[in-house]
Scaffold this motif. Structure first.
Motif, short mmCIF file in Angstrom:
data_model
loop_
_atom_site.label_atom_id
_atom_site.label_comp_id
_atom_site.label_asym_id
_atom_site.label_seq_id
_atom_site.Cartn_x
_atom_site.Cartn_y
_atom_site.Cartn_z
N LYS A 43 72.28 -43.09 105.09
CA LYS A 43 71.35 -43.68 104.14
C LYS A 43 71.79 -43.38 102.72
O LYS A 43 72.11 -42.23 102.39
N ILE A 44 71.80 -44.40 101.87
CA ILE A 44 72.18 -44.25 100.47
C ILE A 44 70.92 -44.27 99.60
O ILE A 44 70.09 -45.18 99.72
N VAL A 45 70.77 -43.26 98.76
CA VAL A 45 69.63 -43.19 97.84
C VAL A 45 70.18 -42.99 96.43
O VAL A 45 71.00 -42.10 96.19
N GLN A 46 69.73 -43.82 95.51
CA GLN A 46 70.26 -43.84 94.14
C GLN A 46 69.12 -43.69 93.15
O GLN A 46 67.99 -44.05 93.44
N ASN A 47 69.42 -43.14 91.98
CA ASN A 47 68.46 -42.88 90.90
C ASN A 47 67.81 -41.53 91.11
O ASN A 47 67.28 -41.23 92.18
N SER A 48 67.83 -40.69 90.07
CA SER A 48 67.41 -39.30 90.22
C SER A 48 65.95 -39.16 90.66
O SER A 48 65.64 -38.33 91.53
N SER A 49 65.05 -39.95 90.11
CA SER A 49 63.64 -39.84 90.49
C SER A 49 63.42 -40.28 91.94
O SER A 49 62.66 -39.64 92.68
N THR A 50 64.08 -41.36 92.34
CA THR A 50 63.97 -41.84 93.72
C THR A 50 64.52 -40.82 94.69
O THR A 50 63.95 -40.59 95.78
N ILE A 51 65.61 -40.16 94.31
CA ILE A 51 66.21 -39.14 95.17
C ILE A 51 65.26 -37.96 95.36
O ILE A 51 65.09 -37.45 96.47
N TRP A 66 55.23 -37.56 83.42
CA TRP A 66 56.08 -36.74 82.58
C TRP A 66 57.55 -36.99 82.91
O TRP A 66 58.40 -37.09 82.01
N GLU A 67 57.87 -37.08 84.20
CA GLU A 67 59.26 -37.31 84.57
C GLU A 67 59.76 -38.64 84.03
O GLU A 67 60.87 -38.73 83.50
N LYS A 68 58.94 -39.66 84.15
CA LYS A 68 59.31 -40.98 83.62
C LYS A 68 59.52 -40.92 82.11
O LYS A 68 60.46 -41.51 81.56
N TYR A 69 58.65 -40.18 81.43
CA TYR A 69 58.74 -40.05 79.97
C TYR A 69 60.03 -39.34 79.56
O TYR A 69 60.77 -39.83 78.69
N GLN A 78 47.62 -34.24 89.79
CA GLN A 78 48.80 -33.53 89.32
C GLN A 78 50.08 -34.27 89.69
O GLN A 78 51.06 -34.26 88.94
N LYS A 79 50.08 -34.94 90.84
CA LYS A 79 51.23 -35.76 91.22
C LYS A 79 51.45 -36.87 90.19
O LYS A 79 52.56 -37.09 89.72
N ASP A 80 50.36 -37.57 89.85
CA ASP A 80 50.46 -38.66 88.88
C ASP A 80 50.94 -38.14 87.53
O ASP A 80 51.77 -38.77 86.86
N GLU A 81 50.42 -36.99 87.12
CA GLU A 81 50.81 -36.41 85.84
C GLU A 81 52.29 -36.02 85.84
O GLU A 81 53.02 -36.27 84.87
N ALA A 82 52.74 -35.41 86.94
CA ALA A 82 54.14 -34.99 87.03
C ALA A 82 55.07 -36.21 86.99
O ALA A 82 56.11 -36.19 86.32
N ASP A 106 62.78 -38.87 81.31
CA ASP A 106 63.97 -39.65 81.69
C ASP A 106 64.36 -40.62 80.58
O ASP A 106 65.54 -40.78 80.26
N LYS A 107 63.36 -41.23 79.98
CA LYS A 107 63.63 -42.24 78.95
C LYS A 107 63.80 -41.63 77.57
O LYS A 107 64.75 -41.94 76.85
N GLU A 108 62.87 -40.76 77.19
CA GLU A 108 62.83 -40.29 75.81
C GLU A 108 63.70 -39.07 75.55
O GLU A 108 63.97 -38.75 74.39
N ILE A 109 64.12 -38.38 76.60
CA ILE A 109 65.07 -37.28 76.43
C ILE A 109 66.41 -37.65 77.05
O ILE A 109 67.44 -37.63 76.39
#
Length: 240
Positions: free
Chosen positions: A57-65, A92-95, A85-89, A97-100
């Motif tokens: 199985k191939i999994v790509q993209n850090s968040s998806t992994i 933050w991860e999405k933020y 807390q899952k939604d908040e985490a 990934d893009k802004e940093i």
């Protein structure tokens, strides 16, 4: 499990750290930018890394992994169990990934790419000698491709610097009086933010030989922000 990665990539560091943190055995597949296309185009729908290969199985993209790893290997989950807390985490991860992640990459590369002597060792770290040799001679076209693919210009570099600084300031304010970004335990939000900030504080555990000399612009930016990201240094030291 195999991890296809660039040693220099802070997005790949997210996955190296996640695998180590969760105690999942894996094998490295070290790639060099540009030459990585010969590998990634054969195995994945996109050319970007990190990529993991797990039992075919191939999994790509850090968040998806990270989501995949938490679902298959729930021990030491990086995703909080409670919905809020899952939604908040995840937010933050999405933020970060893009802004940093993407902003730091654009800003840093704009100032590093003019120097072959700095960039070639960074981009070919852990590569075999023949890849390093080929990369050295192909550096100019590879540099042009990197500028185009990542939209690196004087304007985007300046915009990225400003947005990166805003993100650092936002996180610094959020972390006042806190140990973790979300709740009271280490999560994917912390892992993402600290991994993506790592090129600023240059941790030894990253596994990269950081250059002894860098452009004054980047050196000044790092020095101005080290105090603001001390929380990230502490988390990296304790959990990496």
């Amino acid at each position: 499990m195999k991890l296809y990665h660039f040693p220099i990539s802070h997005y790949c560091e997210k996955i190296r750290w996640a695998l180590d943190y969760k105690g999942i055995p894996f094998q490295f597949r070290h790639l060099a930018p540009g030459f990585h296309l010969f590998t990634t185009q054969k195995i994945a729908p996109k050319t970007s890394v990190p990529i993991i290969e797990d039992e075919g199985k191939i999994v790509q993209n850090s968040s998806t992994i990270i989501t995949y790893l938490d679902e298959k290997f729930p021990q030491k989950s990086l995703t909080p169990l409670s919905k809020n807390q899952k939604d908040e985490a995840l937010q933050w991860e999405k933020y970060v990934d893009k802004e940093i992640g993407s902003r730091l990459r654009c800003y840093f590369y704009y100032h590093l790419l003019p120097s072959r002597s700095i960039v070639v060792p960074l981009l070919t770290n852990n590569s075999p000698w023949y890849t390093k040799c080929a990369f050295h001679f192909a550096f100019l076209p590879i540099r042009q491709i990197m500028h185009k693919k990542m939209n690196i210009t004087a304007q985007t570099s300046q915009e990225s610097k400003e947005r990166l600084q805003n993100a650092i300031d936002k996180l610094s304010l959020h972390m006042q009086g806190r140990q973790f970004m979300v709740g009271d335990s280490f999560s994917r939000a912390d892992l993402a933010a600290v991994s993506l900030l790592a090129p600023i504080f240059e941790p030894l555990k990253y596994g990269l030989k950081w250059p002894s000399k860098i452009p004054l612009e980047l050196k000044s930016f790092k020095e101005q922000n080290l105090d603001k990201i001390q929380w990230a240094c502490d988390l990296y030291e304790e959990y990496r």
